[in-house]
Design a protein around this motif. Structure first.
Motif, PDB file in Angstrom:
ATOM      1  N   UNK A 162       0.947  -1.125  -0.114  1.00  0.00           N
ATOM      2  CA  UNK A 162       0.070   0.042   0.050  1.00  0.00           C
ATOM      3  C   UNK A 162       0.858   1.246  -0.014  1.00  0.00           C
ATOM      4  N   UNK A 163       0.541   2.032  -0.963  1.00  0.00           N
ATOM      5  CA  UNK A 163       0.987   3.465  -1.105  1.00  0.00           C
ATOM      6  C   UNK A 163       0.559   4.505   0.042  1.00  0.00           C
ATOM      7  N   UNK A 164      -0.910   4.267   0.308  1.00  0.00           N
ATOM      8  CA  UNK A 164      -1.482   5.317   1.059  1.00  0.00           C
ATOM      9  C   UNK A 164      -2.476   4.520   1.925  1.00  0.00           C
ATOM     10  N   UNK A 165      -2.536   4.925   3.166  1.00  0.00           N
ATOM     11  CA  UNK A 165      -3.399   4.422   4.092  1.00  0.00           C
ATOM     12  C   UNK A 165      -4.401   5.655   4.856  1.00  0.00           C
ATOM     13  N   UNK A 166      -4.335   6.573   3.930  1.00  0.00           N
ATOM     14  CA  UNK A 166      -4.949   7.757   4.565  1.00  0.00           C
ATOM     15  C   UNK A 166      -6.847   7.528   4.790  1.00  0.00           C
ATOM     16  N   UNK A 167      -7.060   6.573   3.994  1.00  0.00           N
ATOM     17  CA  UNK A 167      -8.941   6.461   4.180  1.00  0.00           C
ATOM     18  C   UNK A 167      -9.003   4.887   3.566  1.00  0.00           C
ATOM     19  N   UNK A 168     -10.206   4.096   4.156  1.00  0.00           N
ATOM     20  CA  UNK A 168     -10.372   2.875   3.894  1.00  0.00           C
ATOM     21  C   UNK A 168     -10.791   3.018   2.080  1.00  0.00           C
ATOM     22  N   UNK A 169     -11.225   3.988   1.811  1.00  0.00           N
ATOM     23  CA  UNK A 169     -11.602   4.084   0.381  1.00  0.00           C
ATOM     24  C   UNK A 169     -10.265   4.049  -0.789  1.00  0.00           C
ATOM     25  N   UNK A 170      -9.397   4.525  -0.029  1.00  0.00           N
ATOM     26  CA  UNK A 170      -8.007   4.740  -0.701  1.00  0.00           C
ATOM     27  C   UNK A 170      -7.290   3.336  -0.869  1.00  0.00           C
ATOM     28  N   UNK A 171      -7.473   2.722   0.431  1.00  0.00           N
ATOM     29  CA  UNK A 171      -6.922   1.398   0.513  1.00  0.00           C
ATOM     30  C   UNK A 171      -7.669   0.362  -0.561  1.00  0.00           C
ATOM     31  N   UNK A 172      -8.959   0.575  -0.447  1.00  0.00           N
ATOM     32  CA  UNK A 172      -9.821  -0.457  -1.076  1.00  0.00           C
ATOM     33  C   UNK A 172      -9.590  -0.130  -2.831  1.00  0.00           C
ATOM     34  N   UNK A 173      -9.394   1.127  -3.073  1.00  0.00           N
ATOM     35  CA  UNK A 173      -8.927   1.344  -4.661  1.00  0.00           C
ATOM     36  C   UNK A 173      -7.616   0.640  -4.951  1.00  0.00           C
ATOM     37  N   UNK A 174      -6.621   0.589  -3.983  1.00  0.00           N
ATOM     38  CA  UNK A 174      -5.281   0.170  -4.158  1.00  0.00           C
ATOM     39  C   UNK A 174      -5.353  -1.416  -4.531  1.00  0.00           C
ATOM     40  N   UNK A 175      -6.278  -1.980  -3.533  1.00  0.00           N
ATOM     41  CA  UNK A 175      -6.457  -3.553  -3.367  1.00  0.00           C
ATOM     42  C   UNK A 175      -7.161  -3.895  -4.852  1.00  0.00           C
ATOM     43  N   UNK A 176      -8.071  -3.070  -5.300  1.00  0.00           N
ATOM     44  CA  UNK A 176      -8.726  -3.372  -6.425  1.00  0.00           C
ATOM     45  C   UNK A 176      -7.937  -3.306  -7.597  1.00  0.00           C
ATOM     46  N   UNK A 177      -7.013  -2.167  -7.722  1.00  0.00           N
ATOM     47  CA  UNK A 177      -5.950  -2.243  -8.707  1.00  0.00           C
ATOM     48  C   UNK A 177      -5.043  -3.214  -8.839  1.00  0.00           C
ATOM     49  N   UNK A 178      -4.512  -3.917  -7.703  1.00  0.00           N
ATOM     50  CA  UNK A 178      -3.819  -5.054  -7.803  1.00  0.00           C
ATOM     51  C   UNK A 178      -4.848  -6.203  -8.298  1.00  0.00           C
ATOM     52  N   UNK A 179      -5.615  -6.357  -7.635  1.00  0.00           N
ATOM     53  CA  UNK A 179      -6.877  -7.506  -7.906  1.00  0.00           C
ATOM     54  C   UNK A 179      -7.285  -7.421  -9.545  1.00  0.00           C
ATOM     55  N   UNK A 180      -7.050  -6.443 -10.072  1.00  0.00           N
ATOM     56  CA  UNK A 180      -7.105  -6.371 -11.906  1.00  0.00           C
ATOM     57  C   UNK A 180      -6.438  -7.245 -12.386  1.00  0.00           C
ATOM     58  N   UNK A 181      -5.241  -7.454 -11.704  1.00  0.00           N
ATOM     59  CA  UNK A 181      -4.183  -8.498 -12.320  1.00  0.00           C
ATOM     60  C   UNK A 181      -4.137  -9.732 -11.652  1.00  0.00           C
ATOM     61  N   UNK A 182      -4.410  -9.732 -10.400  1.00  0.00           N
ATOM     62  CA  UNK A 182      -3.963 -10.787  -9.592  1.00  0.00           C
ATOM     63  C   UNK A 182      -5.237 -11.594  -9.191  1.00  0.00           C
ATOM     64  N   UNK A 183      -6.478 -11.183  -9.262  1.00  0.00           N
ATOM     65  CA  UNK A 183      -7.752 -11.702  -8.528  1.00  0.00           C
ATOM     66  C   UNK A 183      -7.541 -11.551  -7.158  1.00  0.00           C
TER      67      UNK A 183
END
Length: 254
Positions: A98-119
């Motif tokens: 994670x690059x940014x943990x300022x909010x749950x929404x930011x964390x969730x967006x980063x999670x989804x970005x990786x999951x576009x490639x990884x599942x």
């Protein structure tokens, strides 16, 4: 029950690396033949995932790789899509760095970005281990089951950085041994790395700890010090009282 060794790697740089100027400013970290390749071929010695895979596969071990959704130069994780697919197909785990943990929404967006490639991903680690007590709630709300960002000591290995904790509904695996700290704050010589691991393992067992989390960057595998990783794995394989696991495996066991 064996002592679990959670092997993990942070992928801090994009596929093409940090650039020749960055490498040359740190050329003392590498052998001369590698620097010659950097100069003559534009070689990127920071891309060490294949070497990590080969070392672990030779001993039938698997680990967790934490990828950043977006790298410092704006390159996104898509530059690693083929590598991630190969890792997954061969049994490695993918987590989110994670690059940014300022909010749950930011964390969730980063999670989804990786999951576009990884599942689906289950675990994360904050870049530079910059985590605060109130970040775990956000990590939980973003959908992660475990985190491995906590480290209390940089200059020594302590029992407090072993085992696991439950914080705000997140299973936390603190980092006990990190390559970058070994060769900076702790000033451990390459030839003494195995002794350090042996001492840490014996202390964990004596202290009743069940987990040692190891962080070894893919960018260090060709560096002085970091290149000891294969010997570390061989040492771990030689002990009958250890179980080498990925983060997701550890989550199920503890």
């Amino acid at each position: 029950m064996p002592l679990f060794i959670f092997l993990s790697h942070d992928v801090d740089w994009p596929r093409h690396g940090p650039g020749i100027d960055h490498i040359m400013a740190r050329k003392e970290r590498f052998d001369d033949d590698i620097i010659k390749r950097v100069i003559n071929e534009g070689y990127n010695p920071y891309f060490g995932i294949p070497e990590l895979m080969d070392a672990e596969d030779s001993l039938d071990m698997r680990s967790t790789f934490f990828f950043r959704p977006v790298y410092d130069d704006g390159t996104d994780v898509g530059c690693y899509s083929d590598v991630i697919k190969e890792l997954l197909s061969e049994g490695w785990e993918i987590g989110v760095h994670l690059n940014d943990v300022s909010s749950a929404n930011s964390i969730r967006a980063q999670k989804e970005k990786i999951e576009e490639v990884s599942g689906r991903t289950y675990g994360c680690r904050v870049h530079y281990l910059r985590i605060k007590a109130d970040d775990y709630r956000k990590i939980r709300d973003a959908g992660f089951l475990y985190d491995s960002s906590l480290k209390k000591f940089r200059d020594r290995i302590e029992l407090e950085d072993m085992g696991h904790y439950m914080i705000d509904g997140v299973t936390v695996f603190p980092v006990a041994i990190m390559d970058a700290y070994l060769f900076t704050y702790m000033n451990v010589k390459e030839e003494k790395v195995i002794n350090l691991f042996n001492d840490a393992i014996n202390r964990a067992i004596k202290g009743g700890k069940n987990v040692i989390t190891v962080l070894w960057h893919d960018s260090s595998i060709k560096m002085r010090g970091g290149r000891a990783y294969k010997k570390v794995l061989e040492f771990l394989a030689s002990r009958q009282d250890l179980a080498i696991v990925r983060g997701v495996d550890l989550l199920r066991r503890v």
